[in-house]
Design a protein around this motif. Structure first.
Motif, mmCIF file in Angstrom:
data_model
loop_
_atom_site.group_PDB
_atom_site.id
_atom_site.type_symbol
_atom_site.label_atom_id
_atom_site.label_comp_id
_atom_site.label_asym_id
_atom_site.label_seq_id
_atom_site.Cartn_x
_atom_site.Cartn_y
_atom_site.Cartn_z
ATOM 1 N N GLY A 35 -3.767 -15.777 5.081
ATOM 2 C CA GLY A 35 -2.980 -16.350 6.170
ATOM 3 C C GLY A 35 -1.638 -15.915 6.090
ATOM 4 O O GLY A 35 -0.931 -15.500 7.255
ATOM 5 N N LEU A 36 -1.037 -15.643 5.125
ATOM 6 C CA LEU A 36 0.314 -15.364 4.987
ATOM 7 C C LEU A 36 0.454 -13.728 5.369
ATOM 8 O O LEU A 36 1.290 -13.362 6.179
ATOM 9 N N TYR A 37 -0.460 -13.053 4.922
ATOM 10 C CA TYR A 37 -0.427 -11.593 5.278
ATOM 11 C C TYR A 37 -0.885 -11.333 6.625
ATOM 12 O O TYR A 37 -0.060 -10.261 7.343
ATOM 13 N N ARG A 38 -1.287 -12.191 7.289
ATOM 14 C CA ARG A 38 -1.950 -11.990 8.738
ATOM 15 C C ARG A 38 -0.556 -12.057 9.403
ATOM 16 O O ARG A 38 -0.454 -12.105 10.827
ATOM 17 N N ARG A 39 0.379 -12.808 8.927
ATOM 18 C CA ARG A 39 1.608 -13.021 9.909
ATOM 19 C C ARG A 39 2.495 -11.773 10.043
ATOM 20 O O ARG A 39 3.391 -11.672 11.055
ATOM 21 N N PHE A 40 1.907 -10.716 9.550
ATOM 22 C CA PHE A 40 2.935 -9.524 9.538
ATOM 23 C C PHE A 40 2.286 -8.144 10.172
ATOM 24 O O PHE A 40 1.173 -7.977 9.749
ATOM 25 N N ASP A 41 2.693 -7.769 11.301
ATOM 26 C CA ASP A 41 1.995 -6.573 12.074
ATOM 27 C C ASP A 41 1.568 -5.495 11.149
ATOM 28 O O ASP A 41 0.908 -4.790 11.781
ATOM 29 N N PHE A 42 2.436 -5.156 10.211
ATOM 30 C CA PHE A 42 2.256 -3.989 9.544
ATOM 31 C C PHE A 42 1.221 -4.001 8.578
ATOM 32 O O PHE A 42 0.681 -2.912 8.059
ATOM 33 N N VAL A 43 0.550 -5.057 8.236
ATOM 34 C CA VAL A 43 -0.794 -5.131 7.533
ATOM 35 C C VAL A 43 -2.073 -4.703 8.446
ATOM 36 O O VAL A 43 -2.141 -5.676 9.238
ATOM 37 N N ASP A 44 -2.596 -3.805 8.314
ATOM 38 C CA ASP A 44 -3.797 -3.276 9.267
ATOM 39 C C ASP A 44 -5.006 -3.865 8.738
ATOM 40 O O ASP A 44 -5.742 -4.269 9.536
ATOM 41 N N ASN A 45 -5.289 -3.821 7.370
ATOM 42 C CA ASN A 45 -6.730 -3.838 7.035
ATOM 43 C C ASN A 45 -6.589 -4.941 5.794
ATOM 44 O O ASN A 45 -5.603 -5.015 5.033
ATOM 45 N N PHE A 46 -7.505 -5.792 5.666
ATOM 46 C CA PHE A 46 -7.485 -6.758 4.745
ATOM 47 C C PHE A 46 -9.102 -6.804 4.114
ATOM 48 O O PHE A 46 -9.998 -6.692 4.513
ATOM 49 N N ILE A 47 -8.899 -6.772 2.576
ATOM 50 C CA ILE A 47 -9.695 -7.070 1.683
ATOM 51 C C ILE A 47 -9.623 -8.409 0.956
ATOM 52 O O ILE A 47 -8.511 -8.473 0.124
ATOM 53 N N ALA A 48 -10.394 -9.353 1.253
ATOM 54 C CA ALA A 48 -10.141 -10.805 0.735
ATOM 55 C C ALA A 48 -11.016 -10.829 -0.723
ATOM 56 O O ALA A 48 -12.221 -10.537 -0.613
ATOM 57 N N VAL A 49 -10.381 -11.484 -1.564
ATOM 58 C CA VAL A 49 -11.188 -11.575 -2.699
ATOM 59 C C VAL A 49 -10.736 -12.903 -3.404
ATOM 60 O O VAL A 49 -9.740 -13.661 -3.196
ATOM 61 N N GLU A 50 -11.484 -13.525 -4.305
ATOM 62 C CA GLU A 50 -11.355 -14.825 -5.093
ATOM 63 C C GLU A 50 -10.250 -14.598 -6.086
ATOM 64 O O GLU A 50 -9.135 -15.291 -6.225
ATOM 65 N N HIS A 51 -10.470 -13.368 -6.585
ATOM 66 C CA HIS A 51 -9.524 -13.262 -7.999
ATOM 67 C C HIS A 51 -9.264 -11.541 -7.920
ATOM 68 O O HIS A 51 -10.027 -10.821 -7.604
ATOM 69 N N PHE A 52 -7.981 -11.346 -8.287
ATOM 70 C CA PHE A 52 -7.736 -9.771 -8.060
ATOM 71 C C PHE A 52 -8.604 -8.759 -8.881
ATOM 72 O O PHE A 52 -8.685 -7.548 -8.497
ATOM 73 N N SER A 53 -8.975 -9.277 -9.960
ATOM 74 C CA SER A 53 -9.742 -8.300 -10.813
ATOM 75 C C SER A 53 -11.329 -8.004 -10.211
ATOM 76 O O SER A 53 -11.708 -6.862 -10.587
ATOM 77 N N GLU A 54 -11.380 -8.703 -9.160
ATOM 78 C CA GLU A 54 -12.687 -8.252 -8.208
ATOM 79 C C GLU A 54 -12.501 -6.952 -7.632
ATOM 80 O O GLU A 54 -13.309 -6.238 -7.053
ATOM 81 N N ILE A 55 -11.162 -6.348 -7.686
ATOM 82 C CA ILE A 55 -10.821 -5.037 -6.875
ATOM 83 C C ILE A 55 -11.760 -3.886 -7.471
ATOM 84 O O ILE A 55 -11.819 -2.806 -6.852
ATOM 85 N N THR A 56 -12.095 -4.067 -8.994
ATOM 86 C CA THR A 56 -12.936 -3.094 -9.332
ATOM 87 C C THR A 56 -14.325 -2.992 -9.076
ATOM 88 O O THR A 56 -15.468 -1.971 -9.383
ATOM 89 N N GLU A 57 -14.748 -3.903 -8.231
ATOM 90 C CA GLU A 57 -16.119 -4.127 -7.736
ATOM 91 C C GLU A 57 -16.519 -2.932 -6.826
ATOM 92 O O GLU A 57 -15.429 -2.606 -5.945
ATOM 93 N N SER A 58 -17.846 -2.447 -6.832
ATOM 94 C CA SER A 58 -18.035 -1.075 -6.217
ATOM 95 C C SER A 58 -17.956 -1.193 -4.631
ATOM 96 O O SER A 58 -17.322 -0.343 -4.082
ATOM 97 N N ALA A 59 -18.135 -2.393 -3.956
ATOM 98 C CA ALA A 59 -18.206 -2.257 -2.560
ATOM 99 C C ALA A 59 -16.656 -2.349 -2.191
ATOM 100 O O ALA A 59 -16.241 -1.698 -1.302
ATOM 101 N N HIS A 60 -15.707 -3.085 -2.878
ATOM 102 C CA HIS A 60 -14.274 -2.790 -2.447
ATOM 103 C C HIS A 60 -13.797 -1.544 -2.973
ATOM 104 O O HIS A 60 -13.035 -1.007 -2.023
ATOM 105 N N LEU A 61 -14.077 -0.794 -3.704
ATOM 106 C CA LEU A 61 -13.626 0.564 -4.087
ATOM 107 C C LEU A 61 -14.320 1.403 -2.951
ATOM 108 O O LEU A 61 -13.371 2.235 -2.477
#
Ligand SMILES: Nc1ncnc2c1ncn2[C@@H]1O[C@H](COP(=O)(O)OP(=O)(O)O)[C@@H](O)[C@H]1O
Ligand SMILES: [Mg+2]
Length: 344
Positions: free
Chosen positions: A36-62
């Motif tokens: 919700g915080l980041y949706r307040r700003f127009d310059f953020v175009d795309n969102f990848i929502a995770v529970e924990h940042f370490s999920e970033i290495t999961e293949s779907a996100h990559l």
């Protein structure tokens, strides 16, 4: 067209605003609780929502990040929440800057070596507590956020503090600490950018940090301080930053120091420094700068200068934050065909 990606924390807003200003698409990897915080700003175009940042290495996100043709901008949260090992081995997306430097920043011995190689004046390190002959700061080895550091002036006060912290459960019994000469003076943090495209070292800004609870101590009269020793544990947790401009006569040495650091990285940490880094230390009573650490990536103190700083204004005819500086470098790298040199 490439997309600029970063984790939603630390200095993400500044990075993505700068990216947008330079014409890039943006993507944020955010915790669901902060989307919700980041949706307040127009310059953020795309969102990848995770529970924990370490999920970033999961293949779907990559896969999604690669599909967007993303370049990831690393910052402190990537290191603290994903961890260096995963960043080095599992994060298969283009990474702006040097992945190799991260371990030199995390390991106190490697850090010391790179600062010596850079010919910095550094605080004396005491290998054994028995050798302490002046005021020292004792630091924990892990990323402790500055909590559980203490001052010791001799062996007795070292031992006393160690057992105090151990019985409070703050220090583990086998935890290693580093004993460093305490430099009394003005702590200053230099925000540099090394441009590989321009082959140029730039000073983008300077800040001071407010660290709790040590920066609160000076607001108490000495007699109150003396009374509160029991149960008081100093902490150097950063809560904010304030801007600083330096006496101009001190600036020449600052650039020399930055240049030497870049050269040392070229020798010890191939492919060398790329983009933002920070040199951190204290001006002592003679006005000499004693460096106690560096960060090999963007620091959060750059958030002060979203619309440019007294130093970046001397280099650019428009407001340039560190985030925007990164985006300019990537854009110029793409235009000149040298983008490969900026990614690891
Ligand atoms: N040698 C020193 N002399 C005086 N203050 C220091 C010294 N080293 C660190 N500090 C203070 O402690 C804080 C945390 O130390 P630092 O080495 O940056 O630890 P960390 O690796 O946890 O960031 C610094 O921001 C500074 O305020
Ligand atoms: Mg620090």
């Amino acid at each position: 067209m490439k997309t600029i990606a970063t984790l939603g924390s630390h200095c993400a807003l500044q990075i993505l605003k700068g990216a947008k200003d330079e014409g890039f698409e943006t993507v944020i990897i955010t915790k669901k609780s902060r989307e919700g915080l980041y949706r307040r700003f127009d310059f953020v175009d795309n969102f990848i929502a995770v529970e924990h940042f370490s999920e970033i290495t999961e293949s779907a996100h990559l896969a999604r990040l690669n599909e967007l043709d993303s370049i990831l901008i690393p910052h402190g949260t990537l290191i603290s929440e994903v961890g260096i090992k995963k960043v080095e081995n599992d994060l298969s997306i283009p990474f702006f800057g040097s992945r190799g430097i991260l371990k030199w920043e995390a390991d106190r011995d490697l850090k010391e070596r790179l600062m010596k190689e850079s010919d910095f004046r550094t605080p004396k390190i005491f290998e054994s507590a028995e050798d302490i002959d002046r005021l020292t700061i004792v630091k924990r080895s892990g990323a402790a956020g500055g909590f559980g550091y203490f001052l010791a002036k001799d062996l007795a006060s070292f031992n006393e503090n160690m057992s105090r912290l151990r019985s409070a459960g703050i220090l583990q019994s086998d935890e290693e600490v580093q004993i460093q000469e305490y430099v009394v003076g003005v702590p200053v943090y230099f925000q540099f950018f090394y441009s590989k495209v321009k082959n140029r070292l730039e000073l983008i800004g300077i800040d001071r940090r407010y660290e709790t609870n040590v920066d609160g101590l000076g607001r108490l009269p000495a007699w109150e301080q003396l009374e509160m020793k029991e149960g008081f544990f100093p902490s150097y947790l950063v809560v904010g930053n304030s801007p600083l401009v330096l006496r101009e006569s001190l600036l020449n040495y600052v650039f020399e120091m930055g240049e030497k650091f870049v050269e040392a990285c070229t020798r010890l940490v191939p492919p060398g420094m790329i983009g933002p880094f920070c040199i951190e230390g204290v001006y002592n009573e003679k006005g000499d700068f004693i460096a106690f650490e560096f960060s090999g990536r963007i620091v959060a103190g750059t958030n002060l200068y979203v619309s440019g700083s007294p130093y970046s204004s001397l280099l650019f005819d428009q407001p340039v934050s560190m985030g925007r500086r990164i985006a300019i470098e990537i854009r110029e790298g793409v235009e000149s065909g040298s983008i490969g040199k900026l990614l690891t």
